[in-house]
Design a protein around this motif. Structure first.
Motif, short mmCIF file in Angstrom:
data_model
loop_
_atom_site.label_atom_id
_atom_site.label_comp_id
_atom_site.label_asym_id
_atom_site.label_seq_id
_atom_site.Cartn_x
_atom_site.Cartn_y
_atom_site.Cartn_z
N SER A 345 0.90 -1.08 -0.11
CA SER A 345 0.08 -0.25 0.24
C SER A 345 0.76 1.09 -0.09
O SER A 345 1.74 1.05 1.09
CB SER A 345 -0.70 0.15 1.48
OG SER A 345 -1.19 1.02 1.73
N LEU A 346 0.39 2.05 -1.06
CA LEU A 346 1.67 2.95 -1.37
C LEU A 346 1.42 3.96 0.22
O LEU A 346 2.27 4.65 0.67
CB LEU A 346 1.24 3.77 -2.10
CG LEU A 346 2.20 5.21 -2.19
CD1 LEU A 346 3.14 4.63 -2.88
CD2 LEU A 346 1.49 6.57 -3.75
N ALA A 347 0.65 4.03 0.96
CA ALA A 347 0.04 5.11 1.94
C ALA A 347 0.83 4.63 3.55
O ALA A 347 2.00 5.23 4.02
CB ALA A 347 -1.64 5.19 2.73
N ASP A 348 0.59 3.58 3.57
CA ASP A 348 1.58 3.14 4.57
C ASP A 348 3.09 2.74 4.06
O ASP A 348 3.72 2.99 4.82
CB ASP A 348 1.32 0.68 4.00
CG ASP A 348 -0.32 0.43 4.39
OD1 ASP A 348 -0.58 1.51 5.51
OD2 ASP A 348 -0.38 -0.47 4.83
N GLN A 349 3.64 2.70 2.78
CA GLN A 349 4.64 2.35 2.54
C GLN A 349 5.26 3.77 2.44
O GLN A 349 6.19 4.43 3.81
CB GLN A 349 5.27 2.36 0.72
CG GLN A 349 5.63 0.53 0.63
CD GLN A 349 4.37 0.66 -0.89
OE1 GLN A 349 4.70 1.69 -1.42
NE2 GLN A 349 4.75 -0.67 -1.41
N TRP A 350 4.94 4.82 2.33
CA TRP A 350 4.77 6.02 2.85
C TRP A 350 5.15 7.11 4.69
O TRP A 350 6.28 7.28 5.18
CB TRP A 350 4.02 7.59 2.36
CG TRP A 350 4.21 8.38 2.25
CD1 TRP A 350 3.26 9.30 3.71
CD2 TRP A 350 5.22 9.52 2.23
NE1 TRP A 350 3.86 10.85 3.85
CE2 TRP A 350 5.27 10.92 2.88
CE3 TRP A 350 5.64 9.42 1.55
CZ2 TRP A 350 5.64 12.10 3.13
CZ3 TRP A 350 7.64 10.68 0.81
CH2 TRP A 350 6.61 11.98 2.07
N HIS A 351 4.34 6.03 4.63
CA HIS A 351 4.12 6.07 7.00
C HIS A 351 5.61 5.95 7.19
O HIS A 351 6.48 6.06 7.80
CB HIS A 351 3.30 5.76 7.26
CG HIS A 351 1.76 6.45 7.02
ND1 HIS A 351 1.53 7.81 8.21
CD2 HIS A 351 0.89 6.23 6.54
CE1 HIS A 351 0.56 8.54 7.04
NE2 HIS A 351 0.01 7.56 6.58
#
Length: 365
Positions: A345-351
């Motif tokens: 998930s891009l959001a998880d990876q960003w965090h």
């Protein structure tokens, strides 16, 4: 080419660092090299001068002509630090020659860190070899047999020279047990694989949406059209298969199952450096109702990739300064097929990226 022109333009305040996530507030103040700290060199198989390449990209609508004219002198300076790819009598000798080039580049510019970034053409998937499993077996094989693809030769040379390594392609690079062993032994980090710039970027956003809303994806098919050198390379069946395998991983990892459908990559010379992706997604919702989503992505491949290359160079150099060694799954945000067991998930990876980098200290000692 676009990466170098972009870095020079940002340094001279001729352009904003749009697309560079290291310029966003969570990362802007991290312990990263500044734009003025970056020095470029490398190996190139093309004999065409950098300014000629840059002007060809102006003609293709990729680079703005005024910026290319403004940085032409600096491109000529960079060209002095380009070398043809070494070709030794065996792979061990080729590695030695590459190591010598890397060390000479570092010494000439009095650099603290060197990051080797692989942006060459996609290689075919390799056949596993016993020499890949341990550094001792690999060292024994290199003088007598061709056991490594070119991307892995560069990873080996980078680690031996004390440099970090980033694989922006779906090629093998450092993703062999023997090379991971070498990286940890000498204390160098590496990251990859396959920069996430277009269709897969959208998949990493949309697939978690379907999963979180408990919607069943029945099929997901994509058609990618691109021209230029990448398109020509991916017209080769072996390279195409390697790229498609990289692009497909996000769906299975995110959804927990693999829907019907496939991804295709077709070469269309006329569209040059531009690329188009069209995806059709069919899914089921409440009471089995059948629905669909379609999207079309039009992008400039170089303009999407170049800022990520700059981000990765800065982040990898910063991680090396912090004492990181071995694989960096924290950089999964940038890749289609990231190293390690990570969320897609891009959001998880960003965090994960932000938490990792903001946890650094200015003084690793």
């Amino acid at each position: 080419m676009t990466t170098m022109v972009g870095a020079l333009a940002i340094r001279a305040s001729l352009a904003e660092p749009l697309g560079c996530v290291t310029d966003l507030p969570p990362l802007r103040d991290a312990a990263l090299p500044g734009w003025t700290d970056l020095v470029f060199g490398g190996h190139d198989i093309s004999m065409l001068r950098l300014c000629k390449k840059a002007h060809s990209l102006v003609g293709a609508g990729v680079l703005p002509a005024p910026i290319v004219e403004a940085v032409a002198g600096e491109l000529d300076q960079i060209e002095r630090h380009l070398r043809p790819a070494p070709a030794g009598r065996n792979q061990a000798e080729t590695i030695q020659q590459t190591v010598a080039d890397l060390r000479a580049f570092r010494e000439q510019h009095d650099l603290e860190r060197v990051v080797v970034v692989n942006v060459s053409s996609t290689e075919p998937l390799i056949v596993a070899h016993p020499a890949h499993e341990s550094l001792a077996a690999l060292d024994a094989a290199l003088p007598v047999a061709d056991v490594l693809p070119a991307s892995s030769l560069y990873a080996y040379a980078a680690f031996t020279a004390g440099c970090s390594f980033v694989d922006f392609t779906p090629s093998t690079g450092a993703r062999l047990p023997a090379l991971a062993e070498l990286a940890r032994r000498v204390g160098t980090p590496f990251a990859g694989s396959d920069g996430k710039t277009g269709e897969t970027l959208l998949k990493s956003v949309l697939a978690p949406m379907f999963a979180m809303r408990n919607l069943r994806v029945r099929s997901w098919s994509g058609l990618n059209l691109l021209g230029g050198g990448d398109g020509a390379n991916l017209a080769q069946p072996e390279a195409n298969a390697a790229k498609v395998a990289s692009k497909q991983r996000v769906l299975k990892e995110t959804l927990g199952y693999e829907p019907e459908g496939q991804t295709r990559i077709d070469y269309v010379p006329d569209i040059g450096d531009l690329k188009t992706a069209w995806d059709l997604i069919t899914f089921s919702g409440f009471l089995g109702s059948r629905m669909r989503l379609e999207f079309t992505w039009h992008g400039c491949d170089s303009a999407l990739a170049a800022p990520l290359v700059l981000d990765l160079a800065r982040l990898t150099a910063g991680a090396h300064e912090q004492g990181t060694a071995g694989p960096m799954p924290q950089l999964a945000f940038f890749f289609k097929d990231p190293i390690g067991e990570v969320s897609h998930s891009l959001a998880d990876q960003w965090h994960d990226l932000v938490d990792w980098v903001t946890g650094w200290t200015d003084d690793p000692s």
